[in-house]
Design an enzyme around this catalytic site. Sequence first.
Site, PDB file in Angstrom:
ATOM      1  N   ILE A 144       0.841  -1.210   0.000  1.00 26.23           N
ATOM      2  CA  ILE A 144       0.000   0.000   0.000  1.00 26.23           C
ATOM      3  C   ILE A 144       0.872   1.254   0.000  1.00 26.23           C
ATOM      4  CG2 ILE A 144      -1.791   1.278   1.231  1.00 26.23           C
ATOM      5  CD1 ILE A 144      -2.850  -1.413   2.294  1.00 26.23           C
TER       6      ILE A 144
ATOM      7  N   THR B  47       9.269  -6.531   5.391  1.00 23.16           N
ATOM      8  CA  THR B  47       8.278  -7.050   4.436  1.00 23.16           C
ATOM      9  C   THR B  47       8.248  -6.213   3.142  1.00 23.16           C
ATOM     10  OG1 THR B  47       6.480  -5.796   5.454  1.00 23.16           O
ATOM     11  CG2 THR B  47       6.777  -8.060   6.219  1.00 23.16           C
TER      12      THR B  47
ATOM     13  N   ASP C   2      14.605   0.889  11.419  1.00 18.62           N
ATOM     14  CA  ASP C   2      13.521   0.414  12.268  1.00 18.62           C
ATOM     15  C   ASP C   2      12.963   1.606  13.046  1.00 18.62           C
ATOM     16  OD1 ASP C   2      11.935  -0.746  14.177  1.00 18.62           O
ATOM     17  OD2 ASP C   2      13.480  -2.089  14.973  1.00 18.62           O
TER      18      ASP C   2
ATOM     19  N   GLN D  90       2.288   3.756   7.306  1.00 13.71           N
ATOM     20  CA  GLN D  90       1.824   2.480   6.743  1.00 13.71           C
ATOM     21  C   GLN D  90       2.655   1.312   7.221  1.00 13.71           C
ATOM     22  OE1 GLN D  90      -0.962   2.861   4.747  1.00 13.71           O
ATOM     23  NE2 GLN D  90      -0.649   4.941   5.502  1.00 13.71           N
TER      24      GLN D  90
ATOM     25  N   SER E 253      -9.698  -3.121   9.803  1.00 18.44           N
ATOM     26  CA  SER E 253     -11.058  -3.588  10.093  1.00 18.44           C
ATOM     27  C   SER E 253     -11.055  -4.772  11.050  1.00 18.44           C
ATOM     28  CB  SER E 253     -11.752  -3.996   8.797  1.00 18.44           C
ATOM     29  OG  SER E 253     -11.034  -5.053   8.185  1.00 18.44           O
TER      30      SER E 253
ATOM     31  N   TYR F 279      -2.387  -9.120  16.118  1.00 17.48           N
ATOM     32  CA  TYR F 279      -2.362  -8.090  15.075  1.00 17.48           C
ATOM     33  C   TYR F 279      -3.500  -7.083  15.256  1.00 17.48           C
ATOM     34  CZ  TYR F 279      -3.099  -5.968  10.494  1.00 17.48           C
ATOM     35  OH  TYR F 279      -3.304  -5.070   9.479  1.00 17.48           O
TER      36      TYR F 279
ATOM     37  N   LYS G 272      -2.988  -3.104  16.176  1.00 14.21           N
ATOM     38  CA  LYS G 272      -3.476  -2.028  15.304  1.00 14.21           C
ATOM     39  C   LYS G 272      -4.423  -1.100  16.067  1.00 14.21           C
ATOM     40  CE  LYS G 272      -1.479  -1.912  11.614  1.00 14.21           C
ATOM     41  NZ  LYS G 272      -1.110  -0.645  10.965  1.00 14.21           N
TER      42      LYS G 272
ATOM     43  N   VAL H 154      -7.703  -4.837   1.472  1.00 12.25           N
ATOM     44  CA  VAL H 154      -7.161  -4.085   0.335  1.00 12.25           C
ATOM     45  C   VAL H 154      -6.439  -5.050  -0.622  1.00 12.25           C
ATOM     46  CG1 VAL H 154      -5.652  -2.174  -0.321  1.00 12.25           C
ATOM     47  CG2 VAL H 154      -6.855  -2.131   1.886  1.00 12.25           C
TER      48      VAL H 154
ATOM     49  N   VAL I  92      -6.101 -12.899   0.192  1.00 14.69           N
ATOM     50  CA  VAL I  92      -6.675 -13.965  -0.622  1.00 14.69           C
ATOM     51  C   VAL I  92      -6.707 -13.625  -2.120  1.00 14.69           C
ATOM     52  CG1 VAL I  92      -9.079 -13.213  -0.275  1.00 14.69           C
ATOM     53  CG2 VAL I  92      -8.580 -15.623  -0.746  1.00 14.69           C
TER      54      VAL I  92
HETATM   55  C1  UD1 Z   1      -7.864  -9.729   7.950  1.00 19.81           C
HETATM   56  C2  UD1 Z   1      -8.460  -8.405   8.362  1.00 19.81           C
HETATM   57  C3  UD1 Z   1      -7.806  -7.250   7.652  1.00 19.81           C
HETATM   58  C4  UD1 Z   1      -6.322  -7.310   7.848  1.00 19.81           C
HETATM   59  C5  UD1 Z   1      -5.830  -8.618   7.294  1.00 19.81           C
HETATM   60  C6  UD1 Z   1      -4.340  -8.735   7.521  1.00 19.81           C
HETATM   61  C7  UD1 Z   1     -10.810  -8.771   8.948  1.00 19.81           C
HETATM   62  C8  UD1 Z   1     -12.211  -8.656   8.464  1.00 19.81           C
HETATM   63  N1  UD1 Z   1      -9.862  -8.392   8.054  1.00 19.81           N
HETATM   64  O1  UD1 Z   1      -8.257 -10.035   6.668  1.00 19.81           O
HETATM   65  O2  UD1 Z   1      -8.258  -6.026   8.195  1.00 19.81           O
HETATM   66  O3  UD1 Z   1      -5.691  -6.239   7.216  1.00 19.81           O
HETATM   67  O4  UD1 Z   1      -6.466  -9.686   8.000  1.00 19.81           O
HETATM   68  O5  UD1 Z   1      -3.897 -10.035   7.415  1.00 19.81           O
HETATM   69  O6  UD1 Z   1     -10.530  -9.135  10.055  1.00 19.81           O
HETATM   70  N2  UD1 Z   1      -8.821 -17.467   2.180  1.00 19.81           N
HETATM   71  C9  UD1 Z   1      -9.042 -18.553   1.348  1.00 19.81           C
HETATM   72  N3  UD1 Z   1      -7.959 -19.060   0.681  1.00 19.81           N
HETATM   73  C10 UD1 Z   1      -6.702 -18.583   0.809  1.00 19.81           C
HETATM   74  C11 UD1 Z   1      -6.491 -17.473   1.672  1.00 19.81           C
HETATM   75  C12 UD1 Z   1      -7.583 -16.937   2.339  1.00 19.81           C
HETATM   76  O7  UD1 Z   1     -10.157 -19.033   1.205  1.00 19.81           O
HETATM   77  O8  UD1 Z   1      -5.784 -19.104   0.179  1.00 19.81           O
HETATM   78  C13 UD1 Z   1      -9.990 -16.891   2.886  1.00 19.81           C
HETATM   79  C14 UD1 Z   1      -9.759 -16.679   4.368  1.00 19.81           C
HETATM   80  O9  UD1 Z   1      -9.998 -17.874   5.083  1.00 19.81           O
HETATM   81  C15 UD1 Z   1     -10.785 -15.579   4.637  1.00 19.81           C
HETATM   82  C16 UD1 Z   1     -10.790 -14.763   3.335  1.00 19.81           C
HETATM   83  O10 UD1 Z   1     -10.229 -15.610   2.349  1.00 19.81           O
HETATM   84  O11 UD1 Z   1     -12.063 -16.139   4.842  1.00 19.81           O
HETATM   85  C17 UD1 Z   1      -9.982 -13.506   3.423  1.00 19.81           C
HETATM   86  O12 UD1 Z   1      -8.717 -13.811   3.981  1.00 19.81           O
HETATM   87  P1  UD1 Z   1      -7.482 -12.804   4.000  1.00 19.81           P
HETATM   88  O13 UD1 Z   1      -7.246 -12.280   2.630  1.00 19.81           O
HETATM   89  O14 UD1 Z   1      -6.366 -13.476   4.712  1.00 19.81           O
HETATM   90  O15 UD1 Z   1      -8.012 -11.550   4.845  1.00 19.81           O
HETATM   91  P2  UD1 Z   1      -8.828 -11.426   6.220  1.00 19.81           P
HETATM   92  O16 UD1 Z   1      -8.441 -12.492   7.176  1.00 19.81           O
HETATM   93  O17 UD1 Z   1     -10.245 -11.189   5.899  1.00 19.81           O
END
Ligand code: UD1
Length: 314
Positions: free
Chosen positions: A13, A36, A54, A74, A119, A142, A146, A172, A186
Site C-alpha cells: 500500500i 516485508t 527500524d 503504513q 477492520s 495483530y 493495530k 485491500v 486472498v
Molecule cells: C484480515 C483483516 C484485515 C487485515 C488482514 C491482515 C478482517 C475482516 N480483516 O483479513 O483487516 O488487514 O487480515 O492479514 O478481520 N482465504 C481462502 N484461501 C486462501 C487465503 C484466504 O479461502 O488461500 C480466505 C480466508 O480464510 C478468509 C478470506 O479468504 O475467509 C480472506 O482472507 P485474508 O485475505 O487473509 O483476509 P482477512 O483475514 O479477511
Amino acid sequence: MAFYLVTGGAGFIGSHMVEALRARGDRVRVADSLVTGKRENLAHIDDVEFLQGDLADEAFARRAVEGVEYVLHQAAIPSVPRSVEDPLSSNRANIDATLSLLVAARDAGVRRVVYAGSSSAYGNSATLPKHEEMPTAPLSPYALQKLVGEQYMQMFTTLYGLSTVTIRYFNVFGPRQDPSSAYSGVLSLFIRFLVEGRSPTIHGDGEQTRDFTYVANVVDGALRASVAPDEASGQVINVATGRRISLNDVYRTLKGITGATVDPVYGPPRVGDVRDSLADISKASRLLGYTPIVHLEEGLRRTYEWFASTRVGA
Ligand code: UD1
C-alpha cells in the site's frame, strides 16, 4: 508542493501512496525496514528519498520525520496469522514503532499523521455494516496492536495537540501485493494461482464475504485524510467500498476476467476467520469527501494484468 513521509513506503500500500504523491509533484521520503517491503516496489518511481531502518529505534524515527509536513504511517507487519505465531516481533513493529514515530512527529511539529488502522478491530461482531462507533473486539495480536496504534493516535491528539487521523482498511488488494505466503491476502493468491493455471484453495464453503477494496481507493482516502479539515483530527474512519462479495462470487468474477477454467479446491475453514465484513463508509464521505473511485471488477482487472505481466518467465 508538500513534504510527505511514507513509512512502509516500500510495501504494497505504501508504494502506491508514494507513486500517487510523486505523480502530483509532492516531495516524498520513505522510511522502511525492508522486513516485508521491497526496494523494487519503488524502482519505477523517480526522486524518492529512501531511509532504511527500524522506526522503533528512536533516533531513526527522529531522522525520518525531520522537516516533513505530513506522515502516512503504513509501516507494519500486517498478517493476522503471523502475529498469532510470533506476537513479539509484530508487537515491536506495530506498537513500539508507532509510539516512537508519534513522539518524533510531535517533537518535529508534523502537521498531521495519517495511520493505517484495520477492520480487524471489529472482530467477529455480527452487525453489518461495521461503523466506527461499534465496540471493538480484537481477536488476534495483530488486531489488538493495530487498535492500540489507533488509540495512541487519538491520545497524542488529545494530550499533545498532534493532529492524527486513522483510516481503517478493509481487505485491500492490488498490484504489488505479495502472494508469496499462505498468509497473503486472498485475492493476490487467487490471481497468482489463476495466472499459473493452478487451483487455489478456498477455506470453508466460500460463502464468507469481504469488502474487497482496490488499493487506489485507500490511497485516495489517506491523501484526503492528510489535508481534511480539523474536524477529522483524532477520528477513526473506515475507508472501503461499502459493498461485499463472497469468495465464491469473486472467484467467478476472476474466472470471467482471466478466461481461466480451473476450479478452486475447498478446504477446512480457517481458525479465527471473520464470517462477513462490510464497511459503513458514510463517515469517510462526510469528513473526507471520499467515495470509491475504482470498483471491484476494474480493480481485479488491473491487478490481474499486473500479475500476468510480472510473472517470472513471462
Ligand atoms: C484480515 C483483516 C484485515 C487485515 C488482514 C491482515 C478482517 C475482516 N480483516 O483479513 O483487516 O488487514 O487480515 O492479514 O478481520 N482465504 C481462502 N484461501 C486462501 C487465503 C484466504 O479461502 O488461500 C480466505 C480466508 O480464510 C478468509 C478470506 O479468504 O475467509 C480472506 O482472507 P485474508 O485475505 O487473509 O483476509 P482477512 O483475514 O479477511
